[in-house]
Design a protein around this motif. Structure first.
Motif, PDB file in Angstrom:
ATOM      1  N   ALA A  88       0.815  -1.222   0.000  1.00 42.97           N
ATOM      2  CA  ALA A  88       0.000   0.000   0.000  1.00 42.97           C
ATOM      3  C   ALA A  88       0.844   1.267   0.000  1.00 42.97           C
ATOM      4  CB  ALA A  88      -0.937   0.009   1.212  1.00 42.97           C
ATOM      5  N   THR A  89       2.149   1.143  -0.077  1.00 44.65           N
ATOM      6  CA  THR A  89       3.028   2.303  -0.056  1.00 44.65           C
ATOM      7  C   THR A  89       3.056   2.977  -1.430  1.00 44.65           C
ATOM      8  OG1 THR A  89       4.955   0.980  -0.651  1.00 44.65           O
ATOM      9  CG2 THR A  89       4.479   1.206   1.683  1.00 44.65           C
ATOM     10  N   PRO A  90       3.478   4.251  -1.497  1.00 44.54           N
ATOM     11  CA  PRO A  90       3.535   4.927  -2.796  1.00 44.54           C
ATOM     12  C   PRO A  90       4.486   4.282  -3.799  1.00 44.54           C
ATOM     13  CG  PRO A  90       3.588   6.537  -1.007  1.00 44.54           C
ATOM     14  CD  PRO A  90       3.733   5.182  -0.385  1.00 44.54           C
ATOM     15  N   GLN A 105      -6.305   2.217   1.597  1.00 44.29           N
ATOM     16  CA  GLN A 105      -6.014   0.786   1.676  1.00 44.29           C
ATOM     17  C   GLN A 105      -5.578   0.355   3.073  1.00 44.29           C
ATOM     18  OE1 GLN A 105      -4.969   2.838  -0.636  1.00 44.29           O
ATOM     19  NE2 GLN A 105      -5.399   1.994  -2.669  1.00 44.29           N
ATOM     20  N   TYR A 106      -5.074   1.307   3.871  1.00 40.11           N
ATOM     21  CA  TYR A 106      -4.699   0.950   5.240  1.00 40.11           C
ATOM     22  C   TYR A 106      -5.905   0.578   6.090  1.00 40.11           C
ATOM     23  CZ  TYR A 106       0.056   2.552   4.363  1.00 40.11           C
ATOM     24  OH  TYR A 106       1.330   2.687   3.874  1.00 40.11           O
ATOM     25  N   LEU A 107      -7.110   0.896   5.611  1.00 41.78           N
ATOM     26  CA  LEU A 107      -8.315   0.477   6.331  1.00 41.78           C
ATOM     27  C   LEU A 107      -8.427  -1.047   6.381  1.00 41.78           C
ATOM     28  CD1 LEU A 107     -10.991   3.033   5.060  1.00 41.78           C
ATOM     29  CD2 LEU A 107      -9.819   2.992   7.269  1.00 41.78           C
ATOM     30  N   GLY A 108      -7.710  -1.732   5.498  1.00 43.56           N
ATOM     31  CA  GLY A 108      -7.697  -3.186   5.568  1.00 43.56           C
ATOM     32  C   GLY A 108      -7.161  -3.686   6.891  1.00 43.56           C
ATOM     33  N   ALA A 109      -6.212  -2.943   7.479  1.00 39.76           N
ATOM     34  CA  ALA A 109      -5.680  -3.324   8.786  1.00 39.76           C
ATOM     35  C   ALA A 109      -6.742  -3.156   9.875  1.00 39.76           C
ATOM     36  CB  ALA A 109      -4.442  -2.488   9.112  1.00 39.76           C
ATOM     37  N   VAL A 110      -7.516  -2.075   9.788  1.00 41.89           N
ATOM     38  CA  VAL A 110      -8.600  -1.867  10.753  1.00 41.89           C
ATOM     39  C   VAL A 110      -9.643  -2.972  10.620  1.00 41.89           C
ATOM     40  CG1 VAL A 110     -10.376  -0.273  11.562  1.00 41.89           C
ATOM     41  CG2 VAL A 110      -8.215   0.624  10.692  1.00 41.89           C
ATOM     42  N   ALA A 111      -9.996  -3.280   9.378  1.00 38.37           N
ATOM     43  CA  ALA A 111     -11.041  -4.282   9.134  1.00 38.37           C
ATOM     44  C   ALA A 111     -10.635  -5.648   9.661  1.00 38.37           C
ATOM     45  CB  ALA A 111     -11.338  -4.353   7.637  1.00 38.37           C
ATOM     46  N   VAL A 112      -9.421  -6.067   9.384  1.00 39.22           N
ATOM     47  CA  VAL A 112      -9.007  -7.380   9.865  1.00 39.22           C
ATOM     48  C   VAL A 112      -8.841  -7.379  11.381  1.00 39.22           C
ATOM     49  CG1 VAL A 112      -6.467  -7.161   9.771  1.00 39.22           C
ATOM     50  CG2 VAL A 112      -7.553  -9.336   9.203  1.00 39.22           C
ATOM     51  N   GLY A 113      -8.507  -6.223  11.958  1.00 39.00           N
ATOM     52  CA  GLY A 113      -8.459  -6.120  13.412  1.00 39.00           C
ATOM     53  C   GLY A 113      -9.833  -6.295  14.026  1.00 39.00           C
ATOM     54  N   VAL A 114     -10.862  -5.711  13.395  1.00 40.90           N
ATOM     55  CA  VAL A 114     -12.232  -5.895  13.887  1.00 40.90           C
ATOM     56  C   VAL A 114     -12.610  -7.375  13.844  1.00 40.90           C
ATOM     57  CG1 VAL A 114     -14.658  -5.394  13.433  1.00 40.90           C
ATOM     58  CG2 VAL A 114     -12.965  -3.574  13.265  1.00 40.90           C
ATOM     59  N   LEU A 115     -12.273  -8.055  12.762  1.00 38.32           N
ATOM     60  CA  LEU A 115     -12.566  -9.485  12.664  1.00 38.32           C
ATOM     61  C   LEU A 115     -11.885 -10.260  13.779  1.00 38.32           C
ATOM     62  CD1 LEU A 115     -12.284 -10.060   8.795  1.00 38.32           C
ATOM     63  CD2 LEU A 115     -14.363  -9.963  10.181  1.00 38.32           C
TER      64      LEU A 115
END
Length: 500
Positions: A120-122, A271-281
């Motif tokens: 997800a980096t530039p 795309q860093y929201l993927g880390a939040v989402a998997v943390g919620v799971l």
């Protein structure tokens, strides 16, 4: 889990594309040094001439020893190491909290964190595929995390002593690997040490503090070796980046402005929201699994004290901000205003950012489970009186936390992140494949010309993702043309406009 193949497939594809990596930039200079003087020669050169990073020189020498093949294997090997470390650390944190999770969930968390951290980096090429950069800024924070793995088995006095010793030795190595990674490690260890009284249970508090102090001492010792080395002094003199210039008021202010600009880029990378989402799971599953439903067994006795989420989020956010700004202060004298575009140097603290987002997601998931549990308990406690109050219109509507809906939304978010990251990865893979074909053709031509006795041979630039190439800079800049000539045993190379 149905979701698990997505990040694993993406990581597998990214690793397979590593076969198209070919040397460029600094690696042109590493190759002839290791070939002629071995790994020890490169380590000595780093310490006495280049930058003082002896740990860095060791890792660079290990993959450079195999020539271009080592560069091709670096990405898949590093992907496995990153995934393995994060998977193990996830299990370690679950155990520390006294919780369990269904089989496959820790691997899902580790794979999603790995995906967003690496892709997800530039500039994914410089983050993941350029070994020289990855060793300094991508692998370094992951190796720092790996120092915590011995804590998983530290139950006896001997095992705990070994874990403390490992923290010290790992700190020494990190200190000689990267200045920025050392800064992040020092900030994180200091934060854990200061908060240990309110975070760890009494039975492990003394041990946790000893582990942190060992890591701090080792990292400080390694950083001292690096900063006092002749190579580090040479590097600072080349860039005019002495200690005084780094802490000058103007430099500190410009570093703050640069860091705020970097934060703007990072915080708007969805795309860093993927880390939040998997943390919620993980929070949803771990909360359910702690009671034995679908878990892998009873959780271990927790060593972490329950704290309010606001405290944990505030402490983690402050730690990330301090570490990120300190890294910017260190790198600003070398890059100047270009530090906002040198995204590879962000990775030393971006791993901390991704882990922070994952932790926030876990707290959200746990809050969702607790909210729904309270709602069900209140509903059962109302009994028959609820019917009478409903008849009188006195029933209050209670909000039931939709955990299933939240889990589905988070799973969809993880899938969306993986699919979105696949497109630029495919384009990068195409560019890498094209460059690899041209590089191999030119490599064969240069070797053939050198074998025939040629001393001056034209070289065609093969740039990719902003990587440095001979004759690629403005004006008369030719670096690293001399290193390319040394690699092929030529007197010099000249600038060619196309492949013959």
């Amino acid at each position: 889990m149905v979701l698990l193949p997505l990040p694993l497939a993406l990581l597998g594809t990214a690793s397979w594309l590593g076969g198209y990596v070919r040397p460029s930039a600094d690696e042109w200079c590493f190759l002839p040094t290791v070939r002629d003087n071995g790994i020890s020669g490169l380590v000595e050169k780093f310490y006495t001439v280049d930058n003082g990073r002896v740990g860095n020189g060791l890792l660079v020498g290990l993959y450079t020893k195999s020539g271009a093949t080592g560069h091709q294997w670096f990405a898949p090997v590093s992907a496995v190491v990153v995934l393995g470390v994060l998977w193990t650390v996830t299990g370690l944190l679950l155990r520390a909290a006294g919780r369990t999770a269904p089989r496959g969930v820790p691997l899902l968390v580790a794979s999603m964190v790995t995906v967003v951290f690496l892709l997800a980096t530039p500039n994914t090429y410089k983050t993941f595929y350029w070994p020289a950069s990855s060793v300094s800024h991508t692998a370094a924070p992951v190796l720092a995390c790996a120092a915590a793995i011995p804590l998983r088995w530290a139950r006896s006095r001997t095992a705990r002593a070994a874990a403390v010793a490992t923290a010290f030795l790992a700190g020494c190595f990190i200190g000689t690997l990267s200045e920025e990674a050392s800064a992040v490690a020092l900030v994180v260890l200091t934060a854990v040490l200061l908060l240990s009284g309110g975070v760890f249970t009494a039975r492990v508090r003394r041990y946790a503090r000893a582990w942190c102090l060992a890591g701090l001492t080792g990292t400080g010792a390694g950083a001292l070796v690096l900063l006092t080395s002749p190579g580090s002094r040479n590097r600072r003199e080349r860039f005019g980046a002495g200690t005084a210039s780094a802490v000058a008021p103007d430099s500190l202010l410009e570093s703050l402005r640069a860091f705020l600009e970097i934060l703007g880029t990072v915080l708007t990378t969805w795309q860093y929201l993927g880390a939040v989402a998997v943390g919620v799971l993980l929070g949803l599953c771990a909360s359910a699994g702690a009671g034995g439903g679908g878990g892998r067994g009873a959780g271990s006795a927790p060593v972490l004290l329950p704290r309010r989420p606001l405290f944990l989020v505030s402490a983690g956010t402050l730690t990330f901000l301090v570490a990120g700004y300190l890294c910017t202060v260190i790198t600003y004298p070398l890059f100047g205003s270009r530090v906002t575009g040198a995204s590879r140097t962000w990775n030393d603290y971006l791993l901390l950012y991704v882990l922070l987002l994952t932790g926030i997601g876990v707290l959200l998931g746990r809050a969702c489970v607790r909210g729904q549990a309270r709602a069900r308990e209140r509903t059962r406690g109302e009994g028959r009186d609820r019917v009478r109050r409903r008849a009188r219109g006195q029933v209050r509507r209670r909000r039931v936390w939709p955990t299933a809906l939240m889990a589905a939304a988070c799973a969809a978010a993880c899938g969306a992140v993986c699919f979105q990251l696949a497109s630029p990865l495919a384009q990068l893979g195409h560019d890498m494949r094209v460059r690899a074909e041209r590089w191999d053709r030119q490599d064969l031509r240069l070797r053939t010309e050198a074998a025939r006795g040629a001393r001056i041979v034209p070289y065609t630039r093969l740039p990719i993702s902003g990587m440095g190439e001979p004759f690629g800079g403005p004006g008369p800049r030719t670096w690293p043309a001399g290193c390319v000539a040394d690699y092929y045993h030529l007197e010099r190379i000249t600038d060619a406009r196309r492949l013959p």
